[in-house]
Design a protein around this motif. Structure first.
Motif, PDB file in Angstrom:
ATOM      1  N   SER A  93    -121.297 -40.602 -17.141  1.00  0.00           N
ATOM      2  CA  SER A  93    -119.845 -40.616 -16.938  1.00  0.00           C
ATOM      3  C   SER A  93    -119.429 -39.464 -16.055  1.00  0.00           C
ATOM      4  CB  SER A  93    -119.114 -40.534 -18.286  1.00  0.00           C
ATOM      5  OG  SER A  93    -119.419 -39.327 -18.948  1.00  0.00           O
ATOM      6  N   PHE A  95    -115.578 -38.088 -13.642  1.00  0.00           N
ATOM      7  CA  PHE A  95    -114.155 -38.292 -13.429  1.00  0.00           C
ATOM      8  C   PHE A  95    -113.867 -38.405 -11.943  1.00  0.00           C
ATOM      9  CE2 PHE A  95    -114.023 -36.690 -17.717  1.00  0.00           C
ATOM     10  CZ  PHE A  95    -112.972 -37.401 -18.274  1.00  0.00           C
ATOM     11  N   THR A 107    -109.300 -40.997 -13.671  1.00  0.00           N
ATOM     12  CA  THR A 107    -109.954 -41.996 -14.512  1.00  0.00           C
ATOM     13  C   THR A 107    -111.390 -41.575 -14.807  1.00  0.00           C
ATOM     14  OG1 THR A 107    -108.624 -43.725 -13.445  1.00  0.00           O
ATOM     15  CG2 THR A 107    -110.533 -44.451 -14.724  1.00  0.00           C
ATOM     16  N   GLN A 108    -111.838 -41.855 -16.016  1.00  0.00           N
ATOM     17  CA  GLN A 108    -113.246 -41.640 -16.348  1.00  0.00           C
ATOM     18  C   GLN A 108    -114.051 -42.828 -15.838  1.00  0.00           C
ATOM     19  OE1 GLN A 108    -114.540 -39.809 -20.055  1.00  0.00           O
ATOM     20  NE2 GLN A 108    -115.893 -41.543 -20.422  1.00  0.00           N
ATOM     21  N   LEU A 109    -115.037 -42.535 -15.008  1.00  0.00           N
ATOM     22  CA  LEU A 109    -115.922 -43.556 -14.454  1.00  0.00           C
ATOM     23  C   LEU A 109    -117.244 -43.498 -15.202  1.00  0.00           C
ATOM     24  CD1 LEU A 109    -115.186 -42.849 -10.676  1.00  0.00           C
ATOM     25  CD2 LEU A 109    -113.996 -44.417 -12.218  1.00  0.00           C
ATOM     26  N   ARG A 110    -117.685 -44.646 -15.677  1.00  0.00           N
ATOM     27  CA  ARG A 110    -118.829 -44.663 -16.590  1.00  0.00           C
ATOM     28  C   ARG A 110    -119.815 -45.753 -16.207  1.00  0.00           C
ATOM     29  NH1 ARG A 110    -117.769 -45.066 -23.126  1.00  0.00           N
ATOM     30  NH2 ARG A 110    -119.885 -44.607 -23.873  1.00  0.00           N
ATOM     31  N   THR A 140    -110.285 -50.106 -19.705  1.00  0.00           N
ATOM     32  CA  THR A 140    -109.547 -49.969 -20.956  1.00  0.00           C
ATOM     33  C   THR A 140    -108.124 -50.462 -20.770  1.00  0.00           C
ATOM     34  OG1 THR A 140    -108.956 -47.691 -20.374  1.00  0.00           O
ATOM     35  CG2 THR A 140    -110.913 -48.000 -21.735  1.00  0.00           C
ATOM     36  N   PHE A 143    -105.922 -47.929 -19.149  1.00  0.00           N
ATOM     37  CA  PHE A 143    -105.998 -47.900 -17.690  1.00  0.00           C
ATOM     38  C   PHE A 143    -105.158 -49.019 -17.081  1.00  0.00           C
ATOM     39  CE2 PHE A 143    -107.879 -49.579 -13.809  1.00  0.00           C
ATOM     40  CZ  PHE A 143    -107.889 -48.461 -12.995  1.00  0.00           C
ATOM     41  N   ARG A 178    -107.658 -43.531 -23.436  1.00  0.00           N
ATOM     42  CA  ARG A 178    -108.513 -43.098 -22.331  1.00  0.00           C
ATOM     43  C   ARG A 178    -108.426 -44.074 -21.163  1.00  0.00           C
ATOM     44  NH1 ARG A 178    -114.712 -42.466 -23.722  1.00  0.00           N
ATOM     45  NH2 ARG A 178    -113.865 -40.707 -24.933  1.00  0.00           N
ATOM     46  N   ASN A 179    -108.266 -43.530 -19.955  1.00  0.00           N
ATOM     47  CA  ASN A 179    -108.358 -44.323 -18.729  1.00  0.00           C
ATOM     48  C   ASN A 179    -109.830 -44.383 -18.331  1.00  0.00           C
ATOM     49  OD1 ASN A 179    -105.479 -44.586 -18.427  1.00  0.00           O
ATOM     50  ND2 ASN A 179    -105.435 -42.487 -17.674  1.00  0.00           N
ATOM     51  N   GLU A 180    -110.429 -45.558 -18.413  1.00  0.00           N
ATOM     52  CA  GLU A 180    -111.878 -45.657 -18.214  1.00  0.00           C
ATOM     53  C   GLU A 180    -112.255 -46.963 -17.541  1.00  0.00           C
ATOM     54  OE1 GLU A 180    -115.202 -44.338 -21.164  1.00  0.00           O
ATOM     55  OE2 GLU A 180    -114.824 -46.459 -21.555  1.00  0.00           O
ATOM     56  N   ILE A 182    -115.972 -49.072 -16.758  1.00  0.00           N
ATOM     57  CA  ILE A 182    -117.407 -49.123 -17.060  1.00  0.00           C
ATOM     58  C   ILE A 182    -118.052 -50.160 -16.145  1.00  0.00           C
ATOM     59  CG2 ILE A 182    -119.161 -49.598 -18.798  1.00  0.00           C
ATOM     60  CD1 ILE A 182    -117.300 -48.726 -20.936  1.00  0.00           C
TER      61      ILE A 182
END
Length: 918
Positions: A93, A95, A107-110, A140, A143, A178-180, A182
């Protein structure tokens, strides 16, 4: 009235039990179905951790840890830490900024293989499907809500060469907000990092963690300690379900366990909750007493008939007590059922508010039965006094409605005074006791009960004010004083409600005032700083400055440049060839010895370390810009609120201005041009002099009281040019006319994004507290409860004053007198309760704040003894501030609202009394 607290307490119990995750549920959200989650520390050096993996510290503890001696160690392969045949799943992960319909969103990029059975429990797919290959992601709901996008639309991370299709919506149970995004492994972070690198921009800074499945007994505590020796933190299913003894945890040998388990905020909050809940139960009991008295008064004829037909006092007491018992039982059942239903209905709302999903519904029958028993007990206790009073009435008085004369209790006020003194002493003792919050809360409760016992006497003192009041309020006040048996409990109930409100409001306000005082601004209030985060963006800085003047209401702007050694596009502290830097060289004798010794702080005993902490050479300096040396003219001093005439004159005359006296010797300051940063870093590690060419600047040293806002040196452009130093645009300081609106900020952010540069803008708005909602909720709560209490008192007053009201009607009083009198009766009770409650509620808040003062002083002394804090620093002070505006609002608005409500619901006319037969 009895069911209301049961609804709240049962709902709170059911909610807290359901929200509390079991160890298995916690593990499911942390490690999925794997046996452990493993991550490397930043330094890679050996560490010790607690059993649940939430805390770690260097081996030997922080006391013996010297950051200057720490070395980064490449992380070992996770696969080498576990036996052959173990299954591994990488969870990466980082950001980044993602383009949305509104602009850019952090945003969290995973990257995660969502099809693996190991991820079960980590995420929940709400709708759509899981990503199958490159170019597909799931997002999510948070997001989607914040970005304006939807399942089926395309999304593009900033810097990416292609868009990604959102094929599903998911949620993270432990982080709903959480803004994510995947994506499958290797399809998002790696391509994005490659694209950003090609564009010369920063990457997303991906962090890698691993889910591990080993089978058998899982990852044991010995395996966890072995991983710790390699710089790895491990969350193990086996260890969390069967944690080791404290004696087997190396972390607790290096550092006290209490240091990691300390949660003073939770303790204080629990003390506040306990105090408020206790006062609320007392208030309900006090309210229920007058309510039962109203019923007993209205049914006194029926009770008199019981006596006339042979019933004695115990029969009358049993009738009234049975009524309290039945009402309490009904309230218990209704309150418990309604509380459970409220939790079930409001669970989604509560989960969204808290930001995480609850566990399974956890119904505790014994706890709910104990809560329900409170309603039965409260109803029974509240009916005792009315039962005794009704039983003492003679049959003749009950049948004719006459009231006897009862002497005032002289013992109760004495007991009340003693309780107030003892309670206050206990609360103040709690501020110095190790037991802390429970003692403060208990002492405050005793003092509150003492004030309740003093209420009849205090009501009598209020009655002396009646001589200066008009007719209706004078009648209402004298009626309240004459009938203290019904007025005192109602006033005490209002007192209890307001005391709890004032206690919490005083604590919150004091904490807010302290946070405001301790807030350390980065810039003067109302000013801002725009600066490029990348040195390679210097060519775009002039355009950024123009956009700043276009979109924000500027009153003044001061452009700032930075010094350049070598290639101006090199990033700070880059070791690439041709990338140099300029550094201020502090004279050796003016450097802090704690950081100059080859062995670091460990080379000094604690006593000397403590002494050096107070040395002027070892004082910390505030954070400012990423470049402590600025090239600018005198306008920057005006924006930074530097009013020293000498500094302004020096900079205007072409002389540099310095703000740190450690760097100045004999009126001069040395700036060293370092052309080989890598060699310089090696020299620095060995505490040797850095190689480079020195530029000596005659400087004007600003007074020590001048706030530099993190700037060490300001060099005029002419002086930098004369010294042969190259410069490059960095950004601008600016001051505003008023405040920048959200729309203006968004436009400026859009301009930065359109230019494709990494730049930041911050505007100093001062401390931003958020207690308004809390204060409003407390005021509304106090108002509602106070109006309810005053309403009960008014009903009892009307029952007692029925004959007086009929007499007023018989002698020709206007119909509105009845309504006016009822309104003033309610207002008088409310006013007395609010005034007494406001005075009583300050004690528990003061006690809790003094307890925090003791804890802060204890922690301060501990850090001073260990040499982590300078003894010259001021002893921490906890602020105690009374929220006069909130109390004033309660005193004025609550009685006024109660009086108006009582007047509106009271009939203005009533039937005349029939003359009794002689």
């Amino acid at each position: 009235m009895l069911a209301l607290p049961i609804v709240g307490v049962s709902a709170a119990d059911f909610t807290l039990r359901s929200a509390e995750l079991s160890p298995e549920q916690t593990l499911s959200r942390t490690v999925g179905t794997a046996d452990a989650r493993v991550r490397a520390t930043m330094s890679g050096s050996p560490i010790n951790q607690n059993p649940d993996g939430t805390t770690s510290a260097p081996v030997g503890g922080y006391k013996n840890f010297d950051p200057s001696q720490a070395r980064e160690v490449p992380p070992v392969p996770v696969q080498s830490l576990f036996p052959a045949g173990a299954e591994f799943l990488k969870d990466s992960s980082g950001f980044g900024k993602v383009r949305t319909t509104h602009g850019l969103l952090d945003t969290q990029l995973r990257e995660l293989d969502t099809h693996s059975p190991l991820v079960t429990g980590l995420i929940t797919l709400d709708r759509g499907r899981l990503p199958e290959g490159p170019g597909e992601v799931i997002a999510t709901q948070a997001f989607l809500d914040n970005s304006g996008l939807f399942v089926g639309s395309s999304v593009t991370p900033r810097g990416a060469t292609s868009a990604y299709k959102i094929v599903g919506a998911h949620e993270v149970p432990s982080a709903l907000g959480r803004n994510e995004l995947i994506a499958p492994p290797g399809t998002l972070l790696a391509p994005l990092a490659k694209a950003l690198q090609a564009a010369g921009a920063h990457g997303v800074g991906a962090d890698d963690e691993y889910l591990v499945k080993v089978g058998g007994a899982g990852v044991t505590w010995d395996a966890v300690k072995a991983a710790n020796a390699k710089g790895m933190v491990v969350v193990s299913r086996a260890v969390m379900l069967d944690p080791p003894a404290d004696s087997e945890v190396p972390l607790y040998k290096d550092e006290p366990k209490e240091r990691f388990d300390r949660d003073s905020d939770t303790v204080v909050q629990m003390a506040i909750v306990a105090t408020v809940v206790g006062l609320a139960m007392l208030e309900i009991c006090l309210l229920a007493g007058p309510a039962f008295a109203v019923g007993a008064r209205r049914s006194r004829r029926q009770l008199g008939l019981v006596g006339a037909n042979g019933g004695d006092r115990r029969h009358i007491r049993s009738i009234v007590l049975s009524g309290g018992l039945v009402i309490g039982a009904v309230a218990a059942v209704v309150g418990t059922v309604v509380g459970i239903l409220l939790t079930v209905v409001l669970r989604p709302v509560l989960e969204e508010k808290l930001g995480e999903r609850f566990g399974d519904f956890d119904l505790r029958p014994l706890e709910l039965a104990a809560i329900a028993a409170l309603a039965v007990l409260t109803g029974l206790l509240a009916a005792i006094v009315p039962a005794v009073t009704a039983s003492r009435q003679t049959v003749l008085a009950s049948l004719t409605g006459r009231r006897g004369i009862r002497r005032a209790n002289r013992v109760l006020p004495v007991v009340g005074l003693i309780a107030v003194a003892v309670g206050a002493a206990i609360a103040l003792y709690g501020t110095t006791s190790q037991m802390g919050s429970p003692v403060v809360a208990g002492g405050s409760a005793i003092a509150e009960l003492g004030i309740v016992a003093l209420t009849p006497v205090l009501v009598g003192l209020f009655g002396r004010l009646g001589r200066w009041l008009p007719l209706s309020p004078r009648l209402a006040l004298r009626d309240a004083v004459r009938n203290r048996g019904r007025t005192a409990p109602a006033v005490a109930a209002v007192l209890a409600a307001v005391a709890g409100t004032v206690a919490v409001a005083t604590y919150q306000h004091s904490n807010d005032v302290q946070m405001r005082q301790e807030y350390r601004a980065d810039l003067p209030h109302g000013t801002g700083l725009l600066e490029a985060n990348e040195n390679s963006a210097h060519k775009e800085v002039p355009a950024l400055r123009e956009a700043l003047a276009k979109h924000l209401p500027l009153t003044q702007r001061a452009d700032i440049d930075r010094l350049v050694v070598g290639n101006p596009n090199c990033e700070s502290f880059s070791s690439e060839p041709g990338c140099g830097r300029a550094e201020i060289i502090t004279p050796r004798e003016q450097r802090c010895p704690l950081y100059e010794h080859p062995d670091g702080m460990n080379a000094f005993p604690e006593a000397q370390r403590k002494e050096l902490r107070a040395d002027w050479r070892c004082q910390d300096k505030p954070y400012g810009t990423q470049h402590p040396v600025l090239v600018a003219d005198e306008k920057v001093l005006s924006i930074l609120a530097v009013t020293d005439p000498g500094s302004v004159a020096a900079l205007k005359g072409g002389q540099a201005v310095a703000f740190d006296k450690r760097q100045v010797k004999d009126g001069k300051l040395v700036v060293r041009s370092i052309t080989d940063p890598e060699a310089a870093d090696l020299k620095r590690d060995k505490h040797e002099e850095l190689p480079g060419e020195d530029k000596v600047f005659p400087v004007h040293l600003a007074p020590e009281t001048t706030k530099s806002w993190g700037v060490d040196l300001i060099v005029p452009p002419a002086a930098a040019k004369a010294a042969g130093l190259a410069t490059a645009p960095l950004g601008s300081y600016f001051s505003l006319d008023g405040q920048a609106t959200s729309q203006q900020r968004q436009k400026m952010a859009g301009e930065i994004d359109r230019m494709g540069v990494e730049a930041s803008m911050r505007i100093e708005a001062g401390y931003q507290g958020d207690n308004s909602i809390v204060m409003l909720a407390l005021a509304v709560f106090a108002g509602l409860v106070t109006v309810g209490a005053a309403g009960i008192a008014t009903g009892l007053a009307q029952a007692d004053a029925e004959a007086d009201l009929k007499t007023l009607a018989a002698v020709g009083a206007a119909p509105r007198v009845r309504r006016t009198l009822s309104g003033f009766q309610c207002g008088v009770v409310s006013l007395m309760g609010v005034v007494l409650g406001s005075a009583a509620g300050i004690l528990p808040a003061v006690g809790l704040r003094l307890m925090e003062q003791r804890e802060a002083e204890s922690f301060y002394r501990e850090t001073v003894e260990q040499g982590y804090t300078s003894a010259s620093e001021a002893l921490p002070t906890v602020v105690i501030s009374v929220p006069w505006e909130t109390i004033g609002g309660l005193i004025v608005l609550v009685p006024l609202g109660a009086a108006l409500l009582a007047a509106l619901v009271t009939r203005s006319s009533g039937a005349l009394a029939r003359r009794a037969a002689a």
